[in-house]
Each structure stands twice: as structure tokens, then as C-alpha cells.
Design an enzyme around this catalytic site. Sequence first.
Site, PDB file in Angstrom:
ATOM      1  N   CYS A 116      -5.545   7.490  11.250  1.00 24.77           N
ATOM      2  CA  CYS A 116      -6.015   6.730  12.429  1.00 24.77           C
ATOM      3  C   CYS A 116      -5.476   7.287  13.740  1.00 24.77           C
ATOM      4  CB  CYS A 116      -5.661   5.264  12.275  1.00 24.77           C
ATOM      5  SG  CYS A 116      -6.538   4.531  10.879  1.00 24.77           S
ATOM      6  N   HIS A 256      -6.005   2.132  19.165  1.00 27.68           N
ATOM      7  CA  HIS A 256      -6.705   2.223  17.883  1.00 27.68           C
ATOM      8  C   HIS A 256      -6.974   0.793  17.392  1.00 27.68           C
ATOM      9  CE1 HIS A 256      -7.762   2.986  13.825  1.00 27.68           C
ATOM     10  NE2 HIS A 256      -6.660   2.440  13.345  1.00 27.68           N
ATOM     11  N   ASN A 286     -12.449  -1.090  11.692  1.00 26.71           N
ATOM     12  CA  ASN A 286     -11.591   0.087  11.867  1.00 26.71           C
ATOM     13  C   ASN A 286     -12.385   1.341  11.494  1.00 26.71           C
ATOM     14  OD1 ASN A 286      -9.670   2.091  11.719  1.00 26.71           O
ATOM     15  ND2 ASN A 286      -8.198   0.891  10.528  1.00 26.71           N
TER      16      ASN A 286
HETATM   17  O1  UT7 Z   1      -5.580   1.740  10.761  1.00 20.92           O
HETATM   18  C1  UT7 Z   1      -4.484   2.184  10.021  1.00 20.92           C
HETATM   19  C2  UT7 Z   1      -3.428   1.210  10.005  1.00 20.92           C
HETATM   20  N1  UT7 Z   1      -3.840   0.021   9.326  1.00 20.92           N
HETATM   21  C3  UT7 Z   1      -3.474  -1.144   9.783  1.00 20.92           C
HETATM   22  O2  UT7 Z   1      -2.858  -1.221  10.802  1.00 20.92           O
HETATM   23  C4  UT7 Z   1      -3.810  -2.364   8.958  1.00 20.92           C
HETATM   24  C5  UT7 Z   1      -2.610  -3.261   8.869  1.00 20.92           C
HETATM   25  N2  UT7 Z   1      -2.762  -4.410   8.019  1.00 20.92           N
HETATM   26  C6  UT7 Z   1      -3.623  -5.439   8.252  1.00 20.92           C
HETATM   27  O3  UT7 Z   1      -4.430  -5.388   9.134  1.00 20.92           O
HETATM   28  C7  UT7 Z   1      -3.479  -6.695   7.426  1.00 20.92           C
HETATM   29  O4  UT7 Z   1      -2.307  -6.614   6.648  1.00 20.92           O
HETATM   30  C8  UT7 Z   1      -4.681  -6.999   6.496  1.00 20.92           C
HETATM   31  C9  UT7 Z   1      -5.856  -7.449   7.326  1.00 20.92           C
HETATM   32  C10 UT7 Z   1      -5.028  -5.771   5.682  1.00 20.92           C
HETATM   33  C11 UT7 Z   1      -4.335  -8.148   5.543  1.00 20.92           C
HETATM   34  O5  UT7 Z   1      -3.944  -9.285   6.306  1.00 20.92           O
HETATM   35  P1  UT7 Z   1      -2.581 -10.050   5.948  1.00 20.92           P
HETATM   36  O6  UT7 Z   1      -2.486 -11.195   6.844  1.00 20.92           O
HETATM   37  O7  UT7 Z   1      -1.467  -9.042   5.994  1.00 20.92           O
HETATM   38  O8  UT7 Z   1      -2.861 -10.558   4.496  1.00 20.92           O
HETATM   39  P2  UT7 Z   1      -2.051 -10.266   3.149  1.00 20.92           P
HETATM   40  O9  UT7 Z   1      -2.320  -8.901   2.652  1.00 20.92           O
HETATM   41  O10 UT7 Z   1      -0.623 -10.684   3.335  1.00 20.92           O
HETATM   42  O11 UT7 Z   1      -2.740 -11.315   2.190  1.00 20.92           O
HETATM   43  C12 UT7 Z   1      -2.640 -12.747   2.401  1.00 20.92           C
HETATM   44  C13 UT7 Z   1      -3.494 -13.431   1.345  1.00 20.92           C
HETATM   45  C14 UT7 Z   1      -3.248 -12.916  -0.068  1.00 20.92           C
HETATM   46  O12 UT7 Z   1      -3.308 -14.011  -0.952  1.00 20.92           O
HETATM   47  P3  UT7 Z   1      -1.950 -14.699  -1.512  1.00 20.92           P
HETATM   48  O13 UT7 Z   1      -1.218 -13.606  -2.203  1.00 20.92           O
HETATM   49  O14 UT7 Z   1      -1.236 -15.179  -0.285  1.00 20.92           O
HETATM   50  O15 UT7 Z   1      -2.478 -15.777  -2.396  1.00 20.92           O
HETATM   51  C15 UT7 Z   1      -4.412 -12.007  -0.323  1.00 20.92           C
HETATM   52  O16 UT7 Z   1      -4.732 -11.891  -1.685  1.00 20.92           O
HETATM   53  O17 UT7 Z   1      -4.878 -13.211   1.618  1.00 20.92           O
HETATM   54  C16 UT7 Z   1      -5.521 -12.702   0.438  1.00 20.92           C
HETATM   55  N3  UT7 Z   1      -6.595 -11.815   0.845  1.00 20.92           N
HETATM   56  C17 UT7 Z   1      -7.829 -12.231   1.133  1.00 20.92           C
HETATM   57  N4  UT7 Z   1      -8.387 -13.445   1.144  1.00 20.92           N
HETATM   58  C18 UT7 Z   1      -9.677 -13.540   1.500  1.00 20.92           C
HETATM   59  C19 UT7 Z   1      -6.543 -10.453   1.010  1.00 20.92           C
HETATM   60  N5  UT7 Z   1      -7.744  -9.996   1.407  1.00 20.92           N
HETATM   61  C20 UT7 Z   1      -8.554 -11.077   1.486  1.00 20.92           C
HETATM   62  C21 UT7 Z   1      -9.905 -11.233   1.850  1.00 20.92           C
HETATM   63  N6  UT7 Z   1     -10.416 -12.475   1.843  1.00 20.92           N
HETATM   64  N7  UT7 Z   1     -10.683 -10.193   2.215  1.00 20.92           N
END
Ligand code: UT7
Length: 332
Positions: A116, A256, A286
Site C-alpha cells: 500500500c 492511503h 482499499n
Molecule cells: O492497506 C494496508 C494496511 N491495511 C490496513 O491498514 C487494514 C487494517 N485493519 C483493519 O482495517 C481492520 O482491522 C479490519 C477492518 C480488517 C477489521 O476490523 P476490526 O475492528 O479490527 O475487526 P476484528 O478483526 O477485530 O474482528 C472483530 C469481529 C470478529 O468477531 P469476534 O471474534 O469478535 O466474534 C470478526 O470475526 O468482527 C468479525 N468480523 C466480521 N463481522 C462481520 C470480521 N470480518 C467481518 C465481516 N462482517 N466482514
Amino acid sequence: MSKLTAAITGVGYYTPPDILSNADLEKMVETNHEWIVSRTGIEERRILKGEGKATSFMGAEAVEQLLEKTGTDPLEVDLIICGTVTADMIFPDTANQIAYKTGCKNAFGFDINAACSGFLFSINTGAQFIETGKYKKVIIVGADMMSSIVDYEDRATCILFGDAAGAVMLEPNEEGLGIQDSVLRADGVGVQYLNMKAGGSLIPASHESVDAKLHFAYQEGRTVFKYAVKGMVSATQDLLTQNEMKPNQVDWIIPHQANLRILESVAHMMDFPIEKVLINIAKYGNTTSATIPLCMGENEKKFKKGDNVVLTAFGGGFTWGSTLLKWAYDPK
Ligand code: UT7
């Protein structure tokens, strides 16, 4: 003789017409519009479709628009650098194909893979060729067809990414406008958190690698999120400090676009009013190397000659950094 700086003299971009909305994704994986919007700010993304179309197609479209907008003869272009993680092929490079498709027959070119941060690292590389005085027209492309490496059964990643391309022209400037300074960083610790494991020399393509889904982008989102906020803030702070600038002297930030919450955190921690942070993640998600030139192109009319603009990015590797530039023209 005054020192030559490398200035952006035009921006072009391309987004494919096909839209993949949150409602579409609800039919593909267990997710919902509210979760996606509240956790990422993304409402829809573009997907490149069509036989034989890949990253160089989008890059070439962006370059065509750039050549037209800047009134540039393709034969005048000296160099094309393409930031991408989704090259059409492992080799030859995508910049080469973009030059071929756009008639830039006198240009040499190469790709930069910095995930990225691809556009940020590419524009800083291209600037060196201008600053030496040897090259006059250098095109920097950021282009990615993320849909080609996204697993549409993995809800943690498929909601994030889209396809697009953007391109800028760099030319020498004697008024001190253009790229002023940069802070660029990398840390290989990131390989475990954000990668595509197979298809390279470590795990060449095999039936096993395909069955194990190792040709898709993998991300440990929560960890990357924390590194991303920290990285963009520290690079931008270092950049402002070494240029003796305060946040209120920055007119625009073009970050970004990985997650709206990351952008809000960076703005808050840097004391930047959110109105100065240019954001278009809702429409495109993204698009990896393309986010910065695409956002720059969409907002071009807001910039005035002399505006202080900060570009900042964070991505796989890890790679990250910030660049300070003085906008070099009043858009028509
Ligand atoms: O561009 C390169 C660099 N990349 C980035 O900067 C991306 C950085 N990361 C992020 O943007 C975020 O971490 C994400 C958007 C990928 C995920 O958001 P989050 O708030 O960090 O969620 P998480 O991974 O901690 O997941 C929270 C919950 C989980 O469930 P439990 O374990 O709490 O029951 C996931 O399984 O949300 C669940 N989950 C979803 N639920 C509904 C994960 N993906 C989804 C989804 N829909 N698509």
C-alpha cells in the site's frame, strides 16, 4: 542555478465501471452493511471485469487521461514507474506494458512492489530522476487489481479491497514547488501479518498451494491497524519536525485509504481537522497502490498553487512513510 525539484504537473485516474456493494457481499459471505460501514467506512468498491483486462489495462487508462490532460505527446515520456502488488504477470513488469499500450515508445520503466506504500515509494523514486536534471517527464502510476488476489470466501479481507489506477506526471520545477521532503520506512517484521504467501520463490505455485488458498491476500487486521496508525503518525510527525512545520501549516493530507477509522485516528492524533484529510474510501475501498493518486485526482480542483500537501501511507512489508509537497499548479 536554482535546485531542480520534481513537481506533479497533472493527475489522471481510472476506476472500472462494475460496482461490488456491501449488499452484494452480504450474499457472498456472512457480513452486513452496518458492520462494514461502522468498522471500515466502505460502502462499495470497483471490480475490473473483462477478458484480457488486468492491472496494466487500468494503468494505461489512467496514463491516457493524464497525457490528454497535460497535452503530452507519449513520445516525450522518459520513464514510467508503476507501484503495484498485482502485476499482470510475475514478469515482464507492468510499467513496461503500460508504456506499450499508451505509445510511450521512448520510455523505460519498472515496477515497485511496496504494497500500500507503492505509490509513495514510486513517486519518491521517480523524483530522483527529475532532480538529477537528466529526465524531464516521469510518469508515476499506482495500480492494483486486488480482486485478482482476494478470497471472496474470507469476510475479513474481501470487504476491504477494490480495483483502480491513478497516475501523475512529474516534471522539473525551478520555483521550489513540488516534492520537498519525505520520511520513508520499512520493517520486515510485517511479513507475518500481511502477505500473499504463494506464487513467489518461497512457495511456487502447485496444486497444494492453490488448495491451501495461499495465492490470496492474507491479513491479520487488528495488528495491522495498530501498526498503520502508529506508522503514519510517526512518519508525518518526523516529516513536519524536520521541515519546522506545524500541523496547521498543512493545507491537505492525502492518505492511503485502508480504513476510515485509521484516517480519523491519524487526523485526531496529528491535530489535523478532518476536513483537511481527503477521503474517498466509501466509494472504492482499499485499492492498494492506487488510493493516493485516485484520491488526488478526484480532489484536484481543491488544490491551489503553493498549497502544502502531505501524502502518507502504510502497507505490507511493513512499508510506510510521508511526503511533503508544494502543489505546483492551479487546476483548470
Ligand atoms: O492497506 C494496508 C494496511 N491495511 C490496513 O491498514 C487494514 C487494517 N485493519 C483493519 O482495517 C481492520 O482491522 C479490519 C477492518 C480488517 C477489521 O476490523 P476490526 O475492528 O479490527 O475487526 P476484528 O478483526 O477485530 O474482528 C472483530 C469481529 C470478529 O468477531 P469476534 O471474534 O469478535 O466474534 C470478526 O470475526 O468482527 C468479525 N468480523 C466480521 N463481522 C462481520 C470480521 N470480518 C467481518 C465481516 N462482517 N466482514
